[in-house]
Design a protein around this motif. Structure first.
Motif, PDB file in Angstrom:
ATOM      1  N   ILE A  16       0.843  -1.205   0.000  1.00  0.00           N
ATOM      2  CA  ILE A  16       0.000   0.000   0.000  1.00  0.00           C
ATOM      3  C   ILE A  16       0.869   1.242   0.000  1.00  0.00           C
ATOM      4  CG2 ILE A  16      -1.613   1.359   1.352  1.00  0.00           C
ATOM      5  CD1 ILE A  16      -2.716  -1.257   2.420  1.00  0.00           C
ATOM      6  N   LYS A  47       2.707   1.769  -3.392  1.00  0.00           N
ATOM      7  CA  LYS A  47       1.803   2.240  -4.443  1.00  0.00           C
ATOM      8  C   LYS A  47       1.382   3.692  -4.190  1.00  0.00           C
ATOM      9  CE  LYS A  47       1.752  -1.010  -7.223  1.00  0.00           C
ATOM     10  NZ  LYS A  47       1.451  -2.395  -7.004  1.00  0.00           N
ATOM     11  N   ALA A  48       1.179   4.011  -2.883  1.00  0.00           N
ATOM     12  CA  ALA A  48       0.765   5.374  -2.555  1.00  0.00           C
ATOM     13  C   ALA A  48       1.877   6.367  -2.887  1.00  0.00           C
ATOM     14  CB  ALA A  48       0.394   5.470  -1.077  1.00  0.00           C
ATOM     15  N   ILE A  83      -4.591  10.863  -1.170  1.00  0.00           N
ATOM     16  CA  ILE A  83      -3.940   9.554  -1.248  1.00  0.00           C
ATOM     17  C   ILE A  83      -3.460   9.131   0.123  1.00  0.00           C
ATOM     18  CG2 ILE A  83      -1.980   8.289  -2.224  1.00  0.00           C
ATOM     19  CD1 ILE A  83      -2.234  10.154  -4.677  1.00  0.00           C
ATOM     20  N   ARG A  84      -2.922  10.100   0.876  1.00  0.00           N
ATOM     21  CA  ARG A  84      -2.396   9.762   2.198  1.00  0.00           C
ATOM     22  C   ARG A  84      -3.517   9.252   3.098  1.00  0.00           C
ATOM     23  NH1 ARG A  84      -0.375  14.458   3.731  1.00  0.00           N
ATOM     24  NH2 ARG A  84       1.434  14.262   2.405  1.00  0.00           N
ATOM     25  N   SER A 119      -6.403   7.838   2.228  1.00  0.00           N
ATOM     26  CA  SER A 119      -6.841   6.501   1.807  1.00  0.00           C
ATOM     27  C   SER A 119      -5.806   5.461   2.182  1.00  0.00           C
ATOM     28  CB  SER A 119      -7.052   6.454   0.294  1.00  0.00           C
ATOM     29  OG  SER A 119      -7.561   7.650  -0.173  1.00  0.00           O
ATOM     30  N   MET A 120      -4.530   5.848   2.074  1.00  0.00           N
ATOM     31  CA  MET A 120      -3.450   4.918   2.412  1.00  0.00           C
ATOM     32  C   MET A 120      -3.544   4.515   3.883  1.00  0.00           C
ATOM     33  SD  MET A 120       0.647   5.615   2.293  1.00  0.00           S
ATOM     34  CE  MET A 120       0.726   6.530   3.817  1.00  0.00           C
TER      35      MET A 120
END
Lengths: 338, 73
Positions: free
Chosen positions: B28, B31-32, B46-47, B49-50
């Motif tokens: 994860i 990919k992030a 993104i952070r 969701s990560m």
């Protein structure tokens, strides 16, 4: 720039001494030169106790300051009679255990323990740091906040704009903001109190974290709207023949969420302390000051990591609480894809 | 009764859980980072969701860790 350097140096020195004192406590508990710091000693240090431990400082009973202990209440499960034990658990454990067995019922022990004491401290700190600047602002003394209250305002605004509003929407978010802010600051202060010398991590007690997770659980169930329950018992878009499988899974999901919240906070707060104690314990186990050259900087580094973890875990707890409650209260638009 | 196998099992179990959770969270995070590199303006979303995805994996890992813990009793 110079000022910040001084502050970070001070923090580093404090971290050094704190981890050294943590080691001192363990040494005090092992009584005598031949004993080693093993898993049992470390777990004992992490557990709840009936006293505050100030080991190197000669206060109380050999550094132990006993907290108020009360006789336990015993509620008889059959006829509902209420009885009391004649002594508190910490005063005479054997008599206490005998009486509990004899009187046979649900034991409610309201004695103030180390973790309860630090929960009170955290609550008090929470109250003070927010009410004092608030009163000043009410009297119209401050227009632009400075110093510590400015820091607090930054965190509050961060939680509002980055955690609560994006996950719950502005209307519902405004309603739940006080709850989530309280959860965040209470957990943060509890976590940080564990890093203060002679402090204890109340959130390193699974009962405390379970209580906090139950708050989120009940908020979710009580404020959950029609759509939320529909998603549990008749998930839209799922064929009818799948429902016998889906409903138990969804109902289990209701309980696994608070369980995960509980275990995450508990495990994270416990793990860091165990590592620090194990590193400091190496010095005692090898009986050599040379090991300290490696162990103390290592422990100080872990201490720094723990500061970060304390912040991160309170952030994650608040974020997930906001998500769970947000998913239960938000208005669904069923035209949209799920 | 001999509980020695339970101790061994809890040790191995904890190790395997760590492998799985480490692989998952590492994936994860990797990919992030890639995604943030490609689209720095979406870094904040993104952070978040990560962290959420990592927390979910961590949740499963903690369940297993508790199981190992109980085996150790």
């Amino acid at each position: 720039m110079h000022k910040y350097l001084k502050v970070s140096f001070l923090i580093l020195v404090l971290a050094f001494f704190s981890s050294a004192i943590a080691g001192g406590n363990t040494e005090g508990e092992s009584h005598g030169g031949d004993e080693k710091v093993n898993g049992e000693v470390i777990i004992h240090h992490m557990l709840d106790a009936s006293y505050l431990d100030f080991y190197p400082i000669p206060v109380g009973d050999h550094g132990k300051v006993h907290l108020p202990a009360f006789p336990a209440i015993i509620v008889n499960g059959v006829n509902g009679f209420i009885d009391f034990t004649s002594v508190a658990k910490s005063v005479n454990p054997t008599v206490f255990a005998q009486e509990v067995e004899q009187k046979n019922g649900i034991v409610i022990d309201m004695s103030i323990t180390k973790h309860v004491f630090f929960l009170f401290v955290a609550a008090l700190v929470c109250l003070l740091i927010f009410t004092l600047p608030f009163k000043k602002a009410q009297q119209g003394e401050i227009v632009v906040r400075k110093g510590f209250s400015n820091l607090l305002e930054t965190i509050v605004v961060f939680i509002r704009d980055e955690i609560v509003y994006p996950n719950m929407g502005e209307v519902q978010g405004r309603k739940f903001l006080p709850l989530l802010l309280t959860i965040f600051f209470f957990i943060l202060i509890c976590n940080l109190l564990g890093l203060v010398p002679f402090g204890a991590t109340a959130t390193g007690n699974v009962n405390v974290t379970a209580g906090l997770a139950l708050i989120t659980f009940f908020a979710t169930q009580i404020f959950g709207n029609k759509d939320y329950w529909k998603h549990v018992f008749a998930t839209p878009g799922v064929p009818v023949w799948l429902l016998p499988i889906m409903i138990p899974v969804e109902v289990m999901g209701l309980f696994t969420k608070p369980f995960a919240l509980t275990m995450r906070l508990f495990a994270n707060m416990t793990a860091g302390h165990v590592i620090i104690l194990a590193l400091i314990g190496l010095i005692i186990n090898f009986k050599s000051y040379g090991v300290a050259l490696g162990a103390v900087p290592g422990a100080a580094a872990i201490f720094g990591l723990e500061l970060f973890v304390a912040l991160l875990q309170s952030y994650i707890f608040t974020l997930l609480s906001a998500m769970f409650i947000g998913a239960a209260v938000e208005e669904h638009h069923h035209e949209e894809a799920h | 009764m001999d509980y020695s196998m339970a101790y061994i099992a809890s040790g191995f179990g904890a190790g395997i859980v760590t492998l799985g959770a480490g692989y998952g969270i590492g994936n994860i995070a990797g990919k992030a980072m890639e995604a943030m590199g490609r689209q720095p303006e979406a870094a904040g979303d993104i952070r978040t969701s990560m962290i959420i995805a990592a927390a979910l994996i961590e949740g499963v890992a903690l369940f297993c860790a508790v199981t190992c813990f109980l085996l150790n009793k």
